[in-house]
Design a protein around this motif. Structure first.
Motif, PDB file in Angstrom:
ATOM      1  N   TYR A   1      29.569  57.504  50.858  1.00 22.61           N
ATOM      2  CA  TYR A   1      28.168  58.155  50.598  1.00 22.61           C
ATOM      3  C   TYR A   1      27.210  58.485  51.905  1.00 22.61           C
ATOM      4  O   TYR A   1      26.498  59.177  51.652  1.00 22.61           O
ATOM      5  CB  TYR A   1      27.453  57.349  49.523  1.00 22.61           C
ATOM      6  CG  TYR A   1      27.906  57.452  47.905  1.00 22.61           C
ATOM      7  CD1 TYR A   1      27.925  58.476  47.388  1.00 22.61           C
ATOM      8  CD2 TYR A   1      28.907  56.139  47.704  1.00 22.61           C
ATOM      9  CE1 TYR A   1      28.365  58.498  45.997  1.00 22.61           C
ATOM     10  CE2 TYR A   1      29.356  56.067  46.722  1.00 22.61           C
ATOM     11  CZ  TYR A   1      29.260  57.147  45.768  1.00 22.61           C
ATOM     12  OH  TYR A   1      29.550  57.353  44.489  1.00 22.61           O
TER      13      TYR A   1
ATOM     14  N   LYS B   1      23.696  60.197  52.230  1.00 23.07           N
ATOM     15  CA  LYS B   1      23.462  60.818  50.999  1.00 23.07           C
ATOM     16  C   LYS B   1      22.075  60.260  50.274  1.00 23.07           C
ATOM     17  O   LYS B   1      22.163  58.992  50.215  1.00 23.07           O
ATOM     18  CB  LYS B   1      24.485  61.118  49.973  1.00 23.07           C
ATOM     19  CG  LYS B   1      25.448  62.209  50.498  1.00 23.07           C
ATOM     20  CD  LYS B   1      26.526  62.340  49.233  1.00 23.07           C
ATOM     21  CE  LYS B   1      27.504  63.100  49.673  1.00 23.07           C
ATOM     22  NZ  LYS B   1      28.732  62.920  49.043  1.00 23.07           N
TER      23      LYS B   1
ATOM     24  N   SER C   1      18.345  56.619  50.058  1.00 24.56           N
ATOM     25  CA  SER C   1      19.551  57.058  49.987  1.00 24.56           C
ATOM     26  C   SER C   1      20.448  55.988  48.867  1.00 24.56           C
ATOM     27  O   SER C   1      20.006  55.108  48.438  1.00 24.56           O
ATOM     28  CB  SER C   1      20.261  56.535  51.492  1.00 24.56           C
ATOM     29  OG  SER C   1      20.544  55.232  51.656  1.00 24.56           O
ATOM     30  N   PHE C   2      21.439  56.527  48.960  1.00 20.37           N
ATOM     31  CA  PHE C   2      22.607  55.855  47.678  1.00 20.37           C
ATOM     32  C   PHE C   2      22.820  54.462  48.087  1.00 20.37           C
ATOM     33  O   PHE C   2      22.947  53.588  47.423  1.00 20.37           O
ATOM     34  CB  PHE C   2      23.667  56.711  47.454  1.00 20.37           C
ATOM     35  CG  PHE C   2      24.721  56.562  46.301  1.00 20.37           C
ATOM     36  CD1 PHE C   2      24.413  57.128  45.062  1.00 20.37           C
ATOM     37  CD2 PHE C   2      25.695  55.298  46.491  1.00 20.37           C
ATOM     38  CE1 PHE C   2      25.313  56.649  43.963  1.00 20.37           C
ATOM     39  CE2 PHE C   2      26.275  55.108  45.337  1.00 20.37           C
ATOM     40  CZ  PHE C   2      26.089  55.640  44.256  1.00 20.37           C
TER      41      PHE C   2
END
Lengths: 242, 247
Positions: free
Chosen positions: B40, B43, B52-53
């Motif tokens: 990830y 992201k 963020s993720f």
């Protein structure tokens, strides 16, 4: 003089099946008392009821004048115990097991010195699981002695050992006896009992069938040798013995 | 205190010698974090999210060690020590066998805290994630999750008949929780139906708490997870105390 170990009319049943009935024991200071009997005769149950690890259904027991239930913390500063099953952690080293045990007591003995006395100095860094049977039993005597006890309980100390290892353990016990320690032990070996015990009790199906000295047992049975006397008093055939 | 200190030192050495907790509580969370980081990157958690993720996953991954210690390590060591009569040996010493249980709890707490720090260092250093929530709230939530997971462990270890039973129960509890409560497989990527099932796992609720506190989100929905965790802890501790077998 008050008895060091005193049990009165101990009774214990497991799920309705009696294990011991009306067992009474008196052990004076400095005496070595042997508890004999076939497997399942109730030796371990008797010891456990005296130590308070099992609660007797009836009867009472005191050690050093103390109730092992109510005065556990005080009493077990002064009492050493060796269990029948060797209960130690996997992968633990001799020194670690000794250190853990020593940390439990206010006035612990120097376990390095004890290990030396029992010929285990070279095994200090050895995993307990890698000791030979005789070495392991000697280690368990060391553990029982770490509290600097006045009384020790030894349950089938030499079972499963070869003749030489038994002699080693035997020697250790004689030394303890000379030092005036009160010992309650169970054993399957009559030569050992004859050499060590001041008094004995023979249990059969949970009941005492004889209590007295070794020579009294021999006299009471009419046999010449103590082993024969034991077998006669315990009323079992030679072939039944393990 | 001397007994506790000595036992803590020795039991920790024994535990490290066993290696399983090093793998499952220390290495695994870091590996999971690194994999999620590679997948990830930076992201956002969803379009327009302020975090963020990865930041969202931090709370979940940090719970892996608690799960491993609570429902795997602790119950196995407790049932093993009872089976070997080690607990019984303490009954003929001046120290209560409860002490050795507390030592084990302390050891698994240490594993969890070390894992938490390492996972934090990993996301911070390698993926540049930041911690947007309140550390105080997060640590409070972490403590609660730990309490309830460890209480499950005490219950399983304390009442199961033998080591075999304990092992079976541990597997039944550990693996589904590890996979479906969001510790490894992120909750957010699960299909809705699976999420509904996952919601029934206590750890899923715990992780919701950890996420809310670590991201600094609104604490509106936290009452249910808090109640679930606390009730579970009270229940398990109560049953353990009542039915614990020392031998």
């Amino acid at each position: 003089m008050v008895n060091t170990i005193e049990a009165k009319n101990l009774c214990k049943a497991y799920n309705g099946i009696k294990a011991i009935e009306n067992v009474s024991i008196e052990v004076g200071p400095g005496q070595v008392f042997g508890l004999l009997g076939a497997n399942g005769a109730g030796k371990t149950t008797t010891i456990e009821c005296i130590m308070g690890t099992k609660k007797a259904d009836r009867g009472e027991a005191t050690v050093l004048g103390l109730d092992p239930y109510r005065s556990r913390k005080i009493l077990f500063e002064r009492v050493g115990v060796q269990f029948q099953e060797s209960s130690y952690q996997e992968k633990i080293l001799v020194c670690e097991l000794c250190e853990e045990t020593a940390s439990l007591y206010k006035n612990a003995a120097d376990y390095g010195e004890l290990l030396r006395r029992f010929g285990l100095s070279e095994k200090v860094k050895c995993p307990v699981s890698e000791l030979s049977g005789g070495q392991r039993q000697r280690l368990f005597i060391v553990l029982a002695l770490i509290p600097n006890p006045e009384v020790v309980f030894l349950d089938e100390l030499t079972t499963g050992l070869d003749a030489r290892a038994r002699r080693e353990v035997w020697k250790c016990l004689s030394e303890l006896k000379q030092k005036g320690m009160t010992i309650l032990l169970t054993s399957h070996f009559m030569d050992e009992v004859e050499a060590l015990c001041d008094r004995i009790m023979i249990l059969k199906s949970g009941e005492s069938v004889f209590c007295g000295t070794v020579s009294e047992a021999v006299a009471a049975s009419g046999c010449e040798k103590f082993e024969d006397a034991y077998l006669k008093l315990a009323d079992e055939e030679v072939g039944e013995r393990v | 205190m001397k007994a506790f200190g000595t036992h803590f030192k020795t039991e920790l050495k024994l535990s490290l010698r066993g290696m399983d907790m090093v793998i499952f509580a220390i290495c695994m969370p870091i590996v999971v974090m690194v994999i999620l980081g590679i997948i990830y990157g930076s992201k956002p958690a969803f379009d327009g999210a302020s975090y963020s993720f990865l930041e969202q996953s931090f709370g979940a991954v940090a719970a892996i060690a608690v799960c491993a210690g609570g429902v795997m390590g602790l119950p196995l060591v407790v049932s093993d020590y009872r089976n070997k009569k080690i607990l019984k040996r303490f009954k003929v010493t001046p120290v209560s066998p409860t002490m050795i249980l507390l030592v084990q709890v302390a050891i698994y707490t240490l594993y969890a805290v070390v894992s938490l720090l390492l996972v934090y260092i990993t996301v911070r250093l390698f993926f540049g994630s930041s911690f947007g929530g309140s550390w105080l709230q997060f640590l409070g939530a972490y403590l609660l999750v730990m309490l309830s997971m460890f209480s499950i462990g005490m219950l399983v270890g304390g009442v199961s008949k033998d080591v075999k039973t304990a092992q079976l129960l541990c597997c039944v509890l550990y693996f589904p929780m590890l996979i479906f409560s969001g510790t490894t497989l992120p909750y957010e990527v699960m299909p809705k139906a699976l999420q509904k099932v996952a919601d029934f796992m206590p750890l899923t609720q715990g992780i919701k708490l950890l996420k809310v506190t670590s991201l600094g989100l609104s604490t509106d929905g936290v009452l249910l997870p808090i109640i679930v965790m606390a009730a579970l802890a009270v229940l398990c501790i109560g049953v353990s105390i009542r039915f614990f077998r020392w031998e």
